[in-house]
Motif scaffolding. Structure first.
Motif, mmCIF file in Angstrom:
data_model
loop_
_atom_site.group_PDB
_atom_site.id
_atom_site.type_symbol
_atom_site.label_atom_id
_atom_site.label_comp_id
_atom_site.label_asym_id
_atom_site.label_seq_id
_atom_site.Cartn_x
_atom_site.Cartn_y
_atom_site.Cartn_z
ATOM 1 N N VAL A 227 1.045 102.424 60.710
ATOM 2 C CA VAL A 227 2.402 101.898 60.746
ATOM 3 C C VAL A 227 3.009 102.166 62.111
ATOM 4 C CG1 VAL A 227 4.698 101.991 59.720
ATOM 5 C CG2 VAL A 227 2.677 102.267 58.272
ATOM 6 N N VAL A 228 3.449 101.092 62.776
ATOM 7 C CA VAL A 228 4.084 101.198 64.085
ATOM 8 C C VAL A 228 5.438 100.507 64.020
ATOM 9 C CG1 VAL A 228 3.927 100.653 66.549
ATOM 10 C CG2 VAL A 228 1.847 101.213 65.256
ATOM 11 N N TRP A 237 -10.522 103.474 63.836
ATOM 12 C CA TRP A 237 -10.530 104.668 62.976
ATOM 13 C C TRP A 237 -10.221 105.955 63.723
ATOM 14 C CZ3 TRP A 237 -13.867 108.741 63.771
ATOM 15 C CH2 TRP A 237 -14.933 108.510 64.654
ATOM 16 N N ALA A 238 -10.516 106.004 65.012
ATOM 17 C CA ALA A 238 -10.325 107.251 65.753
ATOM 18 C C ALA A 238 -8.884 107.463 66.220
ATOM 19 C CB ALA A 238 -11.261 107.272 66.968
ATOM 20 N N GLU A 239 -8.046 106.439 66.122
ATOM 21 C CA GLU A 239 -6.672 106.549 66.592
ATOM 22 C C GLU A 239 -5.847 107.451 65.676
ATOM 23 O OE1 GLU A 239 -4.812 102.787 67.163
ATOM 24 O OE2 GLU A 239 -6.494 101.942 68.293
ATOM 25 N N ALA A 240 -4.895 108.121 66.283
ATOM 26 C CA ALA A 240 -4.005 108.992 65.511
ATOM 27 C C ALA A 240 -3.163 108.156 64.545
ATOM 28 C CB ALA A 240 -3.091 109.763 66.459
ATOM 29 N N GLY A 241 -3.056 108.633 63.315
ATOM 30 C CA GLY A 241 -2.261 107.943 62.322
ATOM 31 C C GLY A 241 -2.930 106.748 61.701
ATOM 32 N N CYS A 242 -4.211 106.566 62.004
ATOM 33 C CA CYS A 242 -4.940 105.403 61.481
ATOM 34 C C CYS A 242 -5.585 105.768 60.138
ATOM 35 C CB CYS A 242 -6.019 104.973 62.473
ATOM 36 S SG CYS A 242 -6.702 103.348 62.125
ATOM 37 N N ASP A 243 -5.286 104.997 59.116
ATOM 38 C CA ASP A 243 -5.795 105.273 57.766
ATOM 39 C C ASP A 243 -6.783 104.205 57.311
ATOM 40 O OD1 ASP A 243 -4.113 107.547 57.435
ATOM 41 O OD2 ASP A 243 -2.437 106.189 56.999
ATOM 42 N N LYS A 244 -7.788 104.668 56.542
ATOM 43 C CA LYS A 244 -8.741 103.728 55.953
ATOM 44 C C LYS A 244 -8.172 103.226 54.634
ATOM 45 C CE LYS A 244 -12.771 105.146 54.286
ATOM 46 N NZ LYS A 244 -14.192 105.580 54.258
ATOM 47 N N VAL A 245 -8.068 101.887 54.507
ATOM 48 C CA VAL A 245 -7.441 101.272 53.343
ATOM 49 C C VAL A 245 -8.396 100.247 52.737
ATOM 50 C CG1 VAL A 245 -5.470 99.952 52.511
ATOM 51 C CG2 VAL A 245 -5.177 101.544 54.417
#
Length: 482
Positions: A227-228, A237-245
C-alpha cells in the motif's frame, strides 16, 4: 409441432478430417497473441498444468457435448437443440440456445474478419520489405496508419470475407474438407519452420523457453502488493512492506481460455459434429483436438518470444505483440522479410480456419430449414456479416469517437457482447442441456464410452463442474469489465 428440418447425410471422409476441422475452428488469433503471453506471465509450466486441468473439467466436457448433439441430430445447431430436446421429452425452447450460438458467430465474424484483414495486409507489407531496417518505435505509427485508413481496412475486410464465403459455398467436401486438409498441415509446418528459425537465428531461444515453461507456482497463485499513499500497487517480494497475496486472476484466465480457445458456445463444433462419422469415438477425438490446440499455442510462443527477446523488447499480448513488436523484430533480423511474411501468412491461415467455422452453422440452418441453395445461403449470410463489419472498420477511424453502446464503439461492443455474455451463457447452457435435459440412454449410446466410470465422470462435469466454473468466469469477467 415438429420442426420441418432436413438432416444432412454428408459426413467427413475420416475421423481425422473432423479433427483437422475442429482444431482449425479452435486455433485462432487467441492461440498466437494471448495464450503464450499469459502462460509466461502467470507461471509457465505451472500455469499450463492448471490450464490443462481446466480444459479437462470445463472445455472437454462441453466440447464432447457439442459433438454428440451435432452427430446425433445430423443437422444445424438450432434444429439440433430443438429436436433432441423434444426427443428427450423437454421443451423445444432449447433451440434458442442454438440461435444464440449462431448469432454470436455472426457478430464475431463481423469484427474478426477486420482483424484478420490486418494479418493479410502485414503479409503483403512485410513480404515487399516495408519493415526492413525499420526504426525503433516506427511500427506503432505504421499500425496506426493502417487502422486509421478506412479504405485500406475495407479492402482487406472484403477480401477476407470473399475467401471465407468461397470456401463455404463449395460445400462440405470440396470446400470445408479440402480447405482444412490443406490449411491445418500448412499451419503446423509453418509453426515448426518458425520455431526452427527462432532456434538458429536468435540467441534467445533458451530465454523464450524459460519464459514459457519455467515452473513458477508462485506466479500462478500469488501476487506481491503493498500500500502506497492508500493505493494498492504491485511490488517485488524483497521490497519493504511488500506482502504475498493470493490471486485468482491466473486461475480465471486459465478457466476462461480453456473455454474460449475451443470455440465453444457458438455452435461451430455442433455444426461440424453433424458431419462426424458414426464410428468415430467422440471422447478420444475431443482429447486429440484439445492436444493439437494446446500444441499450436505453445509452438507459437516458442517461435515468438525468442524473436521478441532477441530484439530487446518486453513480451506483450494482443495486437501490440503481432502488429507492433514482431514486425519491428522481423525487420531487423536476418531473413526477417521472408520469415515475417511466412509468419503473417500463418496468422491468416489460423484466422481463416476459425472464420469458416463461424459461418457454417448459419449456412447449414438456412440450407436445411428453408431448402435454400448453399451458394445462395452463403452469399446472403456473408453479405450481412460484411455489412455489419463496416461498423467495426469505422470504429478505428471515422467513428472512433462514436460510442453509442455503453461508452463502447461498434467493434468494442461486439467483442464485449460475444466474449463476455453470449459465449459463456451458450457454453454453460449446452453443458446443462447435455447433462440434464437429454436422455441418459441417448448420451450413453452416442458417447460409446466402454467404461461406465468415464461416462459418470463426464456427466458429473457436464451437470455441475463445467456450468459452475463457466458461471464463475462469466460473473468475474463481467465485474472486472464494469
Amino acid at each position: 409441432m415438429a420442426e420441418s428440418t432436413a438432416s444432412t447425410s454428408a459426413t467427413w471422409a475420416t475421423r481425422w478430417t473432423f479433427i483437422l476441422a475442429a482444431t482449425g475452428s479452435a486455433v485462432g488469433l487467441g492461440n498466437i497473441w494471448k495464450f503464450p503471453f499469459i502462460t509466461g506471465e502467470y507461471g509457465g509450466g505451472a500455469f499450463v498444468l492448471v490450464y490443462l486441468l481446466c480444459v479437462a473439467f470445463i472445455g472437454l466436457p462441453i466440447l464432447m457435448s457439442e459433438a454428440l448433439i451435432g452427430r446425433h441430430a445430423r443437422c444445424n445447431p438450432i434444429s439440433a437443440m430443438s429436436n433432441l430436446a423434444a426427443e428427450s421429452g423437454k421443451t423445444r425452447a432449447w433451440g434458442l440456445v442454438g440461435w444464440m450460438g449462431v448469432l454470436a458467430g455472426f457478430f464475431i465474424l463481423s469484427f474478426y474478419s477486420v482483424v484478420a484483414g490486418w494479418a493479410l495486409d502485414y503479409t503483403l507489407e512485410i513480404g515487399r520489405g516495408t519493415f526492413n531496417n525499420v526504426a525503433s518505435g516506427s511500427t506503432g505509427k505504421m499500425f496506426e496508419d493502417l487502422i486509421g485508413d478506412p479504405k485500406r481496412l475495407m479492402i482487406w475486410h472484403t477480401l477476407f470475407m470473399v475467401i471465407t464465403a468461397f470456401i463455404i459455398a463449395r460445400g462440405i467436401h470440396k470446400g470445408l474438407e479440402s480447405s482444412v486438409r490443406i490449411m491445418m498441415p500448412t499451419l503446423f509446418l509453418l509453426l515448426v519452420v518458425m520455431v526452427v528459425y527462432a532456434v538458429f537465428k536468435t540467441d534467445k531461444f533458451a530465454d523464450g523457453l524459460k519464459f514459457l515453461f519455467a515452473f513458477d507456482i508462485e506466479k500462478t497463485f500469488f501476487t506481491y502488493e503493498k500500500v502506497v499513499d492508500g493505493a494498492v500497487t504491485a511490488c517485488k517480494w524483497a521490497e519493504a512492506g511488500c506482502d504475498k497475496v493470493f490471486t485468482s486472476k491466473p486461475l480465471i484466465a486459465a478457466m476462461g481460455h480453456a473455454f474460449f480457445t475451443l470455440s465453444l458456445g457458438m455452435g461451430a463444433i455442433m455444426a461440424y459434429g453433424a458431419y462426424m462419422p458414426k464410428q468415430a469415438n467422440i471422447a478420444s477425438t475431443a482429447i486429440t483436438i484439445v492436444f493439437f490446440d494446446t500444441v499450436v499455442a505453445l509452438l507459437a510462443g516458442m517461435a515468438i518470444f525468442p524473436i521478441v527477446f532477441a530484439n530487446g523488447m518486453e513480451p506483450s499480448s494482443g495486437p501490440g505483440l503481432l502488429f507492433i513488436s514482431l514486425p519491428q523484430a522481423f525487420g531487423n533480423m536476418p531473413f526477417g522479410q521472408v520469415f515475417g511474411c511466412l509468419f503473417f501468412f500463418l496468422v491468416t491461415i489460423a484466422a481463416l480456419s476459425s472464420a469458416i467455422s463461424l459461418i457454417e452453422p448459419a449456412v447449414a440452418y438456412l440450407t436445411q430449414r428453408f431448402s435454400v441453395g448453399r451458394v445462395t445461403a452463403t452469399i446472403g449470410f456473408s453479405f450481412l456479416v460484411w455489412f455489419l463489419g463496416i461498423g467495426s472498420v469505422l470504429s478505428f477511424n471515422e467513428w472512433a469517437d462514436v460510442k453509442p453502446f455503453f461508452g463502447r464503439t461498434v467493434f468494442d461492443f461486439l467483442d464485449y457482447l460475444t466474449a463476455n455474455i453470449m459465449l459463456p451463457l451458450g457454453g454453460m447452457l449446452i453443458a446443462i442441456y447435455a447433462g440434464w435435459a437429454l436422455k441418459r440412454s441417448l448420451v450413453l449410446n452416442e458417447l460409446a464410452l466402454k467404461n461406465l466410470l468415464y461416462f459418470n465422470l463426464w456427466r458429473a462435469t457436464s451437470r455441475v463442474i463445467a456450468p459452475v466454473a463457466v458461471f464463475v468466469v462469466f460473473i468475474v469477467t463481467l465485474i472486472q469489465s464494469l
